[in-house]
Design an enzyme around this catalytic site. Structure first.
Site, PDB file in Angstrom:
ATOM      1  N   PRO A  60      -9.044  66.668  13.862  1.00  0.00           N
ATOM      2  CA  PRO A  60      -8.169  67.385  14.431  1.00  0.00           C
ATOM      3  C   PRO A  60      -6.693  67.422  13.985  1.00  0.00           C
ATOM      4  CG  PRO A  60      -8.473  65.941  15.998  1.00  0.00           C
ATOM      5  CD  PRO A  60      -9.265  65.352  14.671  1.00  0.00           C
ATOM      6  N   ASP A  99      -5.725  68.911  17.964  1.00  0.00           N
ATOM      7  CA  ASP A  99      -5.072  67.796  18.497  1.00  0.00           C
ATOM      8  C   ASP A  99      -3.783  68.452  19.203  1.00  0.00           C
ATOM      9  OD1 ASP A  99      -4.691  65.317  19.267  1.00  0.00           O
ATOM     10  OD2 ASP A  99      -4.352  64.391  17.228  1.00  0.00           O
ATOM     11  N   TRP A 556      -3.350  59.140  20.029  1.00  0.00           N
ATOM     12  CA  TRP A 556      -4.334  58.536  18.758  1.00  0.00           C
ATOM     13  C   TRP A 556      -5.679  58.330  19.902  1.00  0.00           C
ATOM     14  CZ3 TRP A 556      -4.061  59.664  14.173  1.00  0.00           C
ATOM     15  CH2 TRP A 556      -2.706  59.959  13.710  1.00  0.00           C
ATOM     16  N   GLN A 592      -4.889  57.644   6.907  1.00  0.00           N
ATOM     17  CA  GLN A 592      -5.456  57.748   8.060  1.00  0.00           C
ATOM     18  C   GLN A 592      -6.267  56.409   8.429  1.00  0.00           C
ATOM     19  OE1 GLN A 592      -4.962  59.783  10.634  1.00  0.00           O
ATOM     20  NE2 GLN A 592      -4.367  61.759   9.849  1.00  0.00           N
ATOM     21  N   TRP A 596      -6.454  58.142  12.288  1.00  0.00           N
ATOM     22  CA  TRP A 596      -7.794  58.518  13.047  1.00  0.00           C
ATOM     23  C   TRP A 596      -8.992  57.558  12.634  1.00  0.00           C
ATOM     24  CZ3 TRP A 596     -11.602  62.382  11.035  1.00  0.00           C
ATOM     25  CH2 TRP A 596     -12.438  62.889  11.941  1.00  0.00           C
ATOM     26  N   LYS A 629       7.533  63.593  -2.105  1.00  0.00           N
ATOM     27  CA  LYS A 629       6.550  64.095  -1.400  1.00  0.00           C
ATOM     28  C   LYS A 629       7.164  65.620  -1.204  1.00  0.00           C
ATOM     29  CE  LYS A 629       4.959  61.133   1.849  1.00  0.00           C
ATOM     30  NZ  LYS A 629       4.498  60.965   3.203  1.00  0.00           N
ATOM     31  N   LYS A 632       9.108  71.043   2.702  1.00  0.00           N
ATOM     32  CA  LYS A 632       9.643  72.224   3.171  1.00  0.00           C
ATOM     33  C   LYS A 632      10.959  72.692   2.751  1.00  0.00           C
ATOM     34  CE  LYS A 632       6.888  74.851   6.519  1.00  0.00           C
ATOM     35  NZ  LYS A 632       6.204  74.147   7.318  1.00  0.00           N
TER      36      LYS A 632
END
Length: 1101
Positions: A60, A99, A556, A592, A596, A629, A632
RNA sequence: GGGCCUGUAGCUCAGCUGGUUAGAGCAUCCGCCUGAUAAGCGGAAGGUCCGUGGUUCAAAUCCACGCAGGCCCA
């Protein structure tokens, strides 16, 4: 003769892919293609229930952010694999998840509401605050849905799950209660990374997310701790101080002890100060670092750290001075303690201890019986306990603290260092470490089991299992699962509010709560759940109340609960869960392994003693070309919407899925999107081109490909060209098998590579070589038409199979072509190609032979290039000589045509033009002969070898004895090489890379050959003129030419040839122009520098 | 300080259960075909396989030690 109806769509040569995608999207929506693709696959194949399912878990995303480039990449993989498995016949349900809880939502709400901090939220009202969070987290679901849908990702948004839903949260409560019952949860005080800006502790893995470590400048101070006289030892001869170094001056007011390494050596220095002589103690290895301050000092002795342990010192600040007096017979604060972790790498070898603000500090001090005062509030400000700095943010207090130390004479050195310091991943503010009460999951208890279960997981790339993830599991620590926040699943623990009558209740579901409280929560969120109060049953006075503890769960914990909570297990869907756990496949980005992937693994191990997923793909991070990275702010990546508009989603999908980012490495994405345009050029256009070719000629001929079986039969009936049919079908079969093999290994990039290579074979070999079959005029039921039909059948079948095979990788384009080709249903509702059923022959020998044919042609072209002879110039003969030549017998026509020669000769004997080179098979030879191997390789290279009449090979030379050394059959190959001294005249020689044959091209020309070459030159310029005139490929023309003499003679000699190849019904000479002006209807060109004019006039068909 | 990954052609990357002459795509140069596609095709050029040692008959490949970059953990 009437115009035949066009059986296939009239399509442009230059397609607009975004437009096609819009059309396909509309069709998918209209025909409910996705829903049907899932529904038509049964969950079980007749065996065990659910055995036909391929279980996919969708990780999610945080619901209150917009989808970005990274999500697209993951999304494509989340689509490619399920589409493939669906084709393979599996049922792949795909539920989208949201999530909803946690810091991201709370931070945004704080910002938008202008409500900062916990106190402010309480004043604002928890209910209103949480209502705001609830609404805001779903704000972008529409945008998500739009982007995901546009990308062609099939996922079920209707039947989604939300972590803030009542059923989901109830399952999370169940998990908590189950862990509690297993004795795996405890409450404790520990020093945790604490975000004062977000006003919550973070879990140890949250501090490791993304780039939470960032360079930061901090003061570093070296301070003096003045030792108190030691009466038992008769006192120190002089005032003596210990030097300690710290980068967190704000923790000094909370100092309760200093630590030394018991085995380290400490130097005892003597120096003259303002107030007379004094002594200074610091790590012997550190003295040099303080030369500036201590340069004048004399070393008067040295001492082991052990000897300093127990010494008392004067507190730097008065705030906790009373702790110097032992509480219950303990040693009291402000003493030197021993700690093994102390070293002399940094600082002075003496470590200042503030047990409320350091994990190790707390351990050491706790062992010494010291408390851990925390004079810093939730917002990171000093409390009244530290009156001098009360109300100041700790970082802001640093300068004042340093000033005070200096005034007090306690400061030896003040410097500024730049170091990597952890920051809060939500607020970007520096974290502090702070003693907190928290709930823990005792991960350390089942760590070993997690490591064991991890061995059952197939990680892609493979090294993650024992590397990144495996190593992380081995060092796993207890997980702080509580957060002092508002918007989250509540910790379902109720405690008595009177310590005289202690009681703790833990609830694992709504029924249990209803049983004890007499009503059923309709919403588990705060503040509603906090209103569930009841008298403490263990309190006979009836005065104390059971109240829920204030914390909520780490977000989490929610996402780690996804496998069971999405199905409201165990309250519902018990069977469903059993069949859908563990997942067959999940994919997220590499980090992750801390998020997750990790929390799912923890909870799966603790709750079910199972691994939660069987195949886990970790992809890398997209960076810009500078290695930064994507952000925006920098706008340093191609906007997805823009890419969709210009190139379409398939191009972006292919670009991302075929890149090394899927093997876990990072991908540099060019902002201009050029590599995506390259995909259009290199993959989409060629595929479209093949389809365009098919439509163009099939429509012109009014013929349909027969796809439903029989293609192979038709191919077999056809004449000499049928070998190309069989070839491309065999090649297609190999493609299907290769792509399946790659996809089964989750090697998506490898699958792309196989498809791209196949496109080359289809376009630039099969279609190009087969063109005359499509050109030939129809002749009702004559042999020409049978061959034509076979060609269409084959190309149609090849395209159809290719579409099905590539459909997960190019879902839009393949569906568009498939629909035009086959009509009827979407390609995504079909099955994976079955070579038996689909009539794809297995013929690796033919494929290999054809590869050899292409080598022969390449060799011939290389020779022409070397001799500067254009391909339009026909040549007398190409000879292919060598033992492998005979295999090319079926292909001579094809080769003759391709390389433009009158004759292709195949000869077994190459003695006149080639010599043999001995190539030893070292792999076979090495084990038998060991050291001799290298000498044999040398001899072979130098040509020191002989072959007898029986074909036996001996290498010769002194080192092998008089008889030489015999090589076994499997130990060598003989390869052909062009002979320098060949006896052929005017021949070019070129050995094939395989060494099985040598190609010899005869360059001797005669008048006829020269004329034919000129005629072909004329044909070429006429073709240019046809194109310039905008004629259809099948239009007939009346041709007018005005040419130099040599060309006119050539055209006269090869008039039939010219007519056939230009579709000319007549050829006439144009009058020589009276001026240089070119008549309007004429096309001007040049042949060997001479001007020519051509007129093409459309003739009646 | 420890761990994991990466280092191969100008660029992006394959190859790495050891085997003689290390591949692909893009870019470059040269050329070619053209009754689907010049947004095409072919050919050529381009490499101390990060370094140093070692194991071995044989190392881009295995081992050790370095160097550089990335990630993770102390």
């Amino acid at each position: 003769m009437g115009k035949r109806p066009a059986p296939y769509p009239e399509i442009p040569a230059q397609p607009n892919f975004p437009e096609i995608e819009a059309r396909v999207l509309a069709r998918w929506r209209r025909e409910k293609t996705f829903e049907r693709s899932v529904a038509q696959r049964p969950a079980s194949s007749g065996g065990a229930a659910g055995d036909n399912e391929f279980v996919f878990y969708d990780g999610p995303p945080f619901a209150n952010g917009l989808p970005h480039f990274g999500h697209l990449l993951t999304g494509y993989v989340k689509d490619v694999v399920p589409r493939y498995q669906t084709l393979r016949g599996r049922r792949v349900e795909r539920r989208f998840g949201w999530d909803c809880h946690g810091l991201p939502a709370e931070m945004e709400a704080e910002r938008e509401l202008g409500v900062q901090g916990r106190a402010a939220i309480r004043a604002y009202g928890i209910e209103k605050f949480n209502d705001y969070c609830r609404a805001s987290v779903l704000r972008y679901t529409g945008q998500w849905r739009k982007t995901v849908t546009r990308a062609g990702r099939w996922v079920d948004f209707e039947n989604d799950y939300k972590t803030m839903g009542l059923p989901y949260m109830e399952s999370v409560l169940w998990a908590f209660k189950t862990l509690w019952d297993k004795g795996l949860l405890y409450e404790g005080t520990r020093v945790l990374p604490y975000s004062w800006a977000a006003q919550t502790p973070l879990s140890n893995f949250e501090t490791r997310l993304d780039d939470s470590l960032r360079a930061r400048q901090d003061p570093a101070v070296t301070v003096r701790f003045e030792l108190l006289p030691e009466p038992s030892q008769g006192g120190d001869p002089l005032p003596t101080e210990l030097l300690a170094w710290t980068t967190t001056p704000w923790t000094l007011p909370s100092n309760l002890a200093v630590a030394v390494g018991p085995e380290l050596d400490y130097a005892l220095l003597e120096l003259d100060g303002k107030n007379g002589k004094r002594r200074v103690i610091l790590g012997a290895a550190c003295v040099q670092k303080f030369a500036a301050e201590l340069g004048a000092a004399r070393q008067v002795g040295s001492v082991k750290g052990r000897a300093l342990v127990g010494r008392r010192y004067r507190p730097l600040f008065p705030f906790f001075a009373e702790l110097a007096q032992p509480a219950e017979g303990g040693p009291g604060a402000f003493r030197v303690l021993a700690a093994d972790f102390v070293d002399v790498e940094e600082g002075t070898g003496v470590v200042h201890m503030a047990p409320g603000f350091g994990e190790e500090d707390m351990e050491i001090c706790r062992a010494a019986g010291l408390p851990a005062p925390v004079p810093v509030d939730e917002a990171g400000r000093f409390t009244a306990e530290v009156s001098d700095y009360a109300g100041m943010l700790v970082f802001d207090a640093n300068p004042k603290i340093i000033r005070d130390l200096r005034e007090r004479g306690a400061l030896l050195r003040h410097e500024t260092i730049e170091h990597n310091y952890p920051h809060c991943w939500r607020t970007d503010e520096p974290l502090i470490y702070r003693a907190m009460n928290s709930w823990y999951l005792q991960v350390s208890r089942f760590k070993a089991r997690m490591v064991e279960l991890n061995r059952r997981i197939n990680w892609i790339p493979g090294h993650v299992r024992d590397g990144l993830f495996g190593k992380w599991l081995e060092t796993a620590r207890d997980w702080s699962i509580s957060r002092n926040r508002f918007w989250g699943t509540p910790i379902p623990v109720w405690k008595s509010d009177d310590p005289q009558h202690p009681r703790v209740d833990v609830y694992g579901g709504l029924d249990e709560i209803e049983r004890d409280f007499g009503r059923r929560p309709r919403d588990l969120h705060r503040p509603h759940i906090d209103e569930f109060l009841r008298p403490n049953p263990d309190d006979p006075s009836g005065k104390s109340t059971m109240r829920r503890v204030p914390e909520v769960l780490d977000v989490w914990f929610d996402s780690g609960s996804m496998p069971f909570a999405q199905a409201h297990y165990p309250f519902e869907n018990r069977e469903w869960f059993e069949k859908h756990f563990p997942a067959d496949f999940i994919v997220e980005y590499l980090a992750q392994t801390r998020g997750w992937f990790y929390t799912m693994h923890v909870l799966a191990t603790a709750l079910f003693d199972r691994h939660p997923f069987a195949n886990c793909m970790c992809h890398g991070v997209a960076l810009d070309t500078e290695g930064r990275k994507l952000s925006k702010r920098l706008r340093n990546y191609p906007e997805p919407e823009e890419v969709f508009r210009t190139h379409g989603s398939d191009a972006l999908r292919w670009y991302l899925v075929s890149s090394p980012i899927l093997r876990g490495s990072d991908l540099a994405v060019a902002k201009d999107g050029k590599p995506i345009a390259d995909v259009v050029r290199g993959v989409l256009n060629p595929l479209w081109s093949a389809w365009h070719f098919f439509c163009l000629y099939a429509n012109a001929d009014g013929m349909r490909a027969r796809l439903g079986g029989g293609a192979e039969g038709a191919a077999a009936e056809a004449g000499s060209h049928a070998i190309l049919d069989r070839y491309i079908l065999a090649k297609t079969r190999a493609l299907v098998e290769e792509v399946a093999k790659r996809m089964d290994r989750y090697d998506l990039a490898g699958a792309c590579q196989a498809v791209a290579a196949h496109l080359d074979a289809l376009n630039n070999w099969f279609i190009r070589r087969s063109r005359p079959r499509f050109w030939r005029a129809r002749n009702a039921d004559g042999p020409e038409d049978l061959d034509k039909q076979a060609a269409y059948d084959t190309l149609g079948r090849a395209l159809e199979t290719l579409c099905r095979t590539a459909s997960p990788l190019l879902p839009f384009l393949t569906d568009e072509i498939y629909k035009g080709l086959c009509g009827g249903e979407s390609v995504h509702l079909g099955d994976w190609p079955d070579p038996q059923k689909d009539g794809l022959p297995a013929d690796p020998q033919l494929v290999a032979d054809m590869d050899q044919v292409r080598e022969v042609c390449s060799a011939a072209f290389a020779l022409r290039r070397r001799e500067n002879v254009r391909i339009r110039q026909p040549l007398r003969a190409l000879t292919v000589a060598g033992p492998g030549a005979a295999r090319l017998r079926p292909f001579v026509e094809l080769i003759r045509d391709e390389v433009n020669v009158k004759e292709v000769r195949l000869e077994a004997d190459s003695a006149g033009i080639a010599s043999l080179r001995l190539q030893v098979n070292a792999r076979a030879l090495g084990p038998r002969l060991g050291k001799m191997t290298q000498k044999i390789i040398q001899a072979a290279k130098q040509g020191r070898w002989e072959q007898d009449a029986d074909g036996n090979v001996r290498v010769t030379g002194e080192e092998f004895g008089p008889e030489g050394l015999h090589l076994e059959k499997n130990e060598f190959d003989l390869r052909l090489e062009a002979r320098e001294d060949n006896d052929a005249s005017r021949q070019g020689l070129q050995a094939l890379p395989s060494g099985e044959a040598i190609a010899a091209l005869d360059f001797r020309l005669d008048e006829t050959l020269l004329r034919e070459g000129l005629a072909r030159d004329v044909v070429r310029v006429v073709q240019q003129a046809r194109r310039a005139a905008g004629l259809h490929v099948s239009d007939r023309i009346r041709l007018g030419l005005q040419l130099p003499d040599s060309y006119r003679e050539a055209v006269a000699a090869f008039e039939d040839y010219v007519r056939e190849n230009t579709l000319a019904t007549s050829i006439s000479s144009l009058a020589a122009p009276e001026s240089d002006a070119v008549p309007a209807q004429c096309f001007a060109a040049e042949l060997e520098g001479e001007p020519v004019q051509i007129s093409v006039e459309k003739a009646a068909p």
